[in-house]
Design an enzyme around this catalytic site. Structure first.
Site, PDB file in Angstrom:
ATOM      1  N   GLY A 278       1.032  -1.147   0.298  1.00 28.50           N
ATOM      2  CA  GLY A 278       0.438  -0.248  -0.126  1.00 28.50           C
ATOM      3  C   GLY A 278       0.512   1.032   0.235  1.00 28.50           C
ATOM      4  O   GLY A 278       0.250   2.279  -0.035  1.00 28.50           O
ATOM      5  N   GLU A 320       4.736  -5.968   1.464  1.00 26.67           N
ATOM      6  CA  GLU A 320       4.041  -6.523   0.117  1.00 26.67           C
ATOM      7  C   GLU A 320       3.930  -5.278  -1.086  1.00 26.67           C
ATOM      8  O   GLU A 320       2.694  -5.167  -0.692  1.00 26.67           O
ATOM      9  CB  GLU A 320       2.642  -7.417   0.162  1.00 26.67           C
ATOM     10  CG  GLU A 320       2.668  -8.259   1.261  1.00 26.67           C
ATOM     11  CD  GLU A 320       1.575  -9.113   1.759  1.00 26.67           C
ATOM     12  OE1 GLU A 320       1.038 -10.731   1.939  1.00 26.67           O
ATOM     13  OE2 GLU A 320       0.538  -8.204   2.091  1.00 26.67           O
ATOM     14  N   GLY A 322       3.575  -3.672  -4.072  1.00 29.80           N
ATOM     15  CA  GLY A 322       3.029  -3.932  -5.194  1.00 29.80           C
ATOM     16  C   GLY A 322       3.473  -2.270  -6.474  1.00 29.80           C
ATOM     17  O   GLY A 322       4.685  -2.368  -6.721  1.00 29.80           O
ATOM     18  N   ARG A 323       2.517  -1.465  -5.995  1.00 29.51           N
ATOM     19  CA  ARG A 323       2.253   0.116  -7.169  1.00 29.51           C
ATOM     20  C   ARG A 323       3.474  -0.156  -7.065  1.00 29.51           C
ATOM     21  O   ARG A 323       4.451   0.974  -8.212  1.00 29.51           O
ATOM     22  CB  ARG A 323       1.352   0.415  -6.193  1.00 29.51           C
ATOM     23  CG  ARG A 323       1.445   1.985  -7.208  1.00 29.51           C
ATOM     24  CD  ARG A 323       0.510   2.718  -5.458  1.00 29.51           C
ATOM     25  NE  ARG A 323      -0.882   2.589  -5.724  1.00 29.51           N
ATOM     26  CZ  ARG A 323      -2.519   2.189  -5.972  1.00 29.51           C
ATOM     27  NH1 ARG A 323      -2.578   2.341  -7.035  1.00 29.51           N
ATOM     28  NH2 ARG A 323      -2.705   1.389  -5.282  1.00 29.51           N
ATOM     29  N   ARG A 360      -8.261   3.205 -13.793  1.00 20.67           N
ATOM     30  CA  ARG A 360      -8.351   4.138 -12.391  1.00 20.67           C
ATOM     31  C   ARG A 360      -8.727   5.112 -12.221  1.00 20.67           C
ATOM     32  O   ARG A 360      -9.452   5.235 -11.262  1.00 20.67           O
ATOM     33  CB  ARG A 360      -6.672   3.472 -11.857  1.00 20.67           C
ATOM     34  CG  ARG A 360      -5.620   2.748 -11.776  1.00 20.67           C
ATOM     35  CD  ARG A 360      -4.675   2.835 -11.070  1.00 20.67           C
ATOM     36  NE  ARG A 360      -4.502   3.042 -10.255  1.00 20.67           N
ATOM     37  CZ  ARG A 360      -3.928   4.006  -9.571  1.00 20.67           C
ATOM     38  NH1 ARG A 360      -3.634   5.084  -9.760  1.00 20.67           N
ATOM     39  NH2 ARG A 360      -4.461   4.622  -7.975  1.00 20.67           N
ATOM     40  N   CYS A 391     -17.321   4.261 -25.763  1.00 25.03           N
ATOM     41  CA  CYS A 391     -18.539   4.984 -25.384  1.00 25.03           C
ATOM     42  C   CYS A 391     -19.254   5.400 -24.263  1.00 25.03           C
ATOM     43  O   CYS A 391     -19.949   4.837 -23.982  1.00 25.03           O
ATOM     44  CB  CYS A 391     -19.580   4.365 -26.214  1.00 25.03           C
ATOM     45  SG  CYS A 391     -18.734   3.675 -28.019  1.00 25.03           S
ATOM     46  N   GLU A 392     -18.494   6.061 -23.140  1.00 27.90           N
ATOM     47  CA  GLU A 392     -18.859   6.869 -22.401  1.00 27.90           C
ATOM     48  C   GLU A 392     -18.400   7.810 -21.500  1.00 27.90           C
ATOM     49  O   GLU A 392     -17.217   7.920 -22.272  1.00 27.90           O
ATOM     50  CB  GLU A 392     -17.343   5.497 -22.023  1.00 27.90           C
ATOM     51  CG  GLU A 392     -17.645   5.197 -19.892  1.00 27.90           C
ATOM     52  CD  GLU A 392     -19.470   4.074 -19.531  1.00 27.90           C
ATOM     53  OE1 GLU A 392     -20.090   4.347 -19.064  1.00 27.90           O
ATOM     54  OE2 GLU A 392     -19.333   2.849 -20.656  1.00 27.90           O
TER      55      GLU A 392
HETATM   56  C1  LIG Z   1      -3.355  -5.358  -2.862  1.00 28.14           C
HETATM   57  C2  LIG Z   1      -2.382  -5.457  -1.635  1.00 28.14           C
HETATM   58  C3  LIG Z   1      -0.801  -5.275  -1.749  1.00 28.14           C
HETATM   59  C4  LIG Z   1      -0.096  -4.498  -2.546  1.00 28.14           C
HETATM   60  O1  LIG Z   1      -0.667  -2.973  -2.625  1.00 28.14           O
HETATM   61  P1  LIG Z   1       0.260  -2.080  -3.643  1.00 28.14           P
HETATM   62  O2  LIG Z   1      -1.056  -0.848  -2.966  1.00 28.14           O
HETATM   63  O3  LIG Z   1       0.148  -1.947  -4.892  1.00 28.14           O
HETATM   64  O4  LIG Z   1       1.489  -1.589  -2.669  1.00 28.14           O
HETATM   65  C5  LIG Z   1       0.146  -5.623  -0.858  1.00 28.14           C
HETATM   66  N1  LIG Z   1      -1.064  -7.080  -0.229  1.00 28.14           N
HETATM   67  C6  LIG Z   1      -2.176  -6.889  -0.049  1.00 28.14           C
HETATM   68  C7  LIG Z   1      -2.948  -8.953   1.034  1.00 28.14           C
HETATM   69  C8  LIG Z   1      -3.243  -6.417  -1.250  1.00 28.14           C
HETATM   70  O5  LIG Z   1      -4.331  -6.963  -1.354  1.00 28.14           O
END
Ligand SMILES: *Cc1c(COP(=O)(O)O)cnc(C)c1O
Length: 463
Positions: A278, A320, A322-323, A360, A391-392
């Site tokens: 997150g 964890e 991701g982004r 997004r 179309c939105e």
């Molecule tokens: C989506 C998610 C992440 C990654 O979130 P980011 O905002 O991409 O860092 C990590 N752990 C869990 C359990 C998630 O659902």
């Protein structure tokens, strides 16, 4: 307004007030290093390149729209996270942000682990040679088949999300003669947003088991009593696009409290805690994300302090992101199709993609910026809204931004920071063909996910 579709939480962080837009940058030709990937560069002649290749050439060769992923930047971010957390902690890349076999290979080589949350993501991870023990399996409604595949593959951990799932995973593991390592996902009563965190109404969501009312303690009790499970720790994920560490602080404190309760009740010190992902990135020049080493330091201090005061040994931490790893590493390249000035309002710039390659903005009111990249221009800034071809009327890619007033059909424009949750959330709306992902490095460009074709569409439509 309710926003309920993001796996990171019931609502989403990046919601800005109506009518929000930032003032034009002093020089629209300058590409802010904060929002563009590491090797993006504008030369003196005005041409823009990534990984040493001019974007106009990339457009020729790969077409538009397309995502261009800066491999050096991706690998550098993996290393920054791994080095920041060191050998005392584990970094799991959240595959849902963007997953492909090439990405899995880079993660493997750079020493990261991987989160998956579906059979499809697990298949991709295993197909690219990620060792199963480095995979964590998530999701709030894993099917019986998914559980079986994960246990059979020998994933390093399954993150349990409900009481039913505790029983299902235990049962599956026992049937297969295995003992599955698991964590229990708890909801700590904090939902973090971009610049603040909310401590009310957060438990009203589909993920995890509430700490409140002794629910999580009961889940631990059950998991410890099942032969098929090896409970290794507690998991908490509080939101997405977070800049403020205060939410993590509350979350860590509550998770550690649970560890202390578990020790008092069962005489067991669970060895791990996972604080989720997150972490925010810069979508525009207004955002100031933290560096991985700052995040690692802050989280380490919080957990150590809370454990000391609870008289617990510090557990192994995992995170964890991701982004924060893939988000900044790619931009989407579009060709301008029409330019439509609306007197006294703004100019609508239509591109050859839209909500099918970036949902997004429509889904979360997400903020993006955009730049003219096929040439330089010293024309006055004009306020634009970049829209797609769907179309939105909500088909908006960039809600408010400035582009030079001489922008014309045929120009190439690029939207940075589209590495996360763009290709992975792409759709075929209007039978759009999902764009390719092209990895660029050291003067070489390589398709890692090819563009969809009309044959692909017709293959699924069996008539
Ligand atoms: C989506 C998610 C992440 C990654 O979130 P980011 O905002 O991409 O860092 C990590 N752990 C869990 C359990 C998630 O659902």
């Amino acid at each position: 307004m309710s926003r309920s579709a993001h796996p990171a939480g019931p609502r989403h962080a990046d919601v800005l007030p109506e009518g929000h837009y930032t003032a034009p940058a002093a020089d629209l030709n300058v590409l802010d290093a904060k929002v563009w990937s590491r090797t993006v560069d504008r030369a003196a002649d005005g041409t823009v390149s990534v990984g040493g290749i001019e974007v106009a050439r990339l457009a020729e060769e790969f077409g538009t729209p397309a995502y261009f992923l800066d491999e050096d930047d991706f690998r550098a971010r993996c290393r920054a996270w791994r080095d920041a957390f060191g050998s005392e902690a584990d970094v799991f890349y959240a595959g849902k942000a963007f997953l492909s076999r090439a990405v899995v290979k880079w993660l493997r080589e750079e020493g990261l682990n991987l989160d998956v949350c579906s059979a499809g993501e697990l298949t991709t991870a295993l197909a690219a040679g990620m060792p199963a023990e480095r995979i964590a399996y998530h999701g709030n409604n894993k099917s019986a088949e998914e559980i079986e595949r994960a246990v059979e593959a020998g994933v390093g951990r399954i993150v349990l999300d409900s009481f039913q799932e505790i029983a299902r995973v235990a049962h599956t593991a026992e049937r297969l003669g295995k003992r599955q390592r698991v964590q229990i996902r708890v909801t700590v009563g904090v939902e973090a947003h971009t610049h603040e965190f909310i401590a009310t109404a957060h438990e009203d969501q589909k993920f995890g088991i509430a700490l409140a009312g002794g629910q999580a303690a009961e889940a631990v009790r059950r998991a410890l009593n099942l032969d098929g499970l090896e409970l290794i720790g507690i998991h908490s994920h509080i939101g997405s696009q977070i800049f403020d560490m205060a939410g993590f602080e509350v979350s860590a404190r509550r998770v550690v409290q649970l560890l202390a309760e578990v020790r008092d009740e069962h005489g067991v010190e669970l060895p791990e805690i996972d604080l989720g992902g997150g972490l925010g990135i810069a979508y525009t020049s207004d955002d100031d994300p933290r560096e991985p080493h700052e995040i690692a330091k802050a989280l380490g201090e919080i957990v150590t302090r809370e454990c000391e005061s609870a008289g617990l040994a510090t557990p192994r931490i995992s995170v964890e992101p991701g982004r924060a790893i893939v988000g900044p590493t790619a931009f989407t390249l579009y060709r301008v199709g029409t330019v439509k000035p609306l007197e006294g309002l703004r100019t609508y710039v239509s591109v050859d993609g839209g909500m099918s390659d970036n949902i997004r903005t429509a889904l979360y009111d997400a903020e993006y910026t955009v730049a003219l990249v096929s040439r330089r221009s010293d024309a006055e800034p004009m306020l634009v809204r970049v829209v797609g071809k769907h179309c939105e009327s909500g088909d908006i890619v960039v809600k408010d931004a400035f582009l030079p007033a001489d922008l014309a059909p045929g120009d190439l424009i690029a939207v940075p920071a589209t590495g996360a949750y763009c290709r992975s959330m792409a759709s075929n709306y209007n039978h759009a063909l999902r764009p390719p992902v092209v990895a660029v490095k050291d003067g070489e460009a390589r398709v890692i996910v090819r563009r969809e074709t009309e044959e692909d569409l017709l293959r699924l439509d069996v008539g």
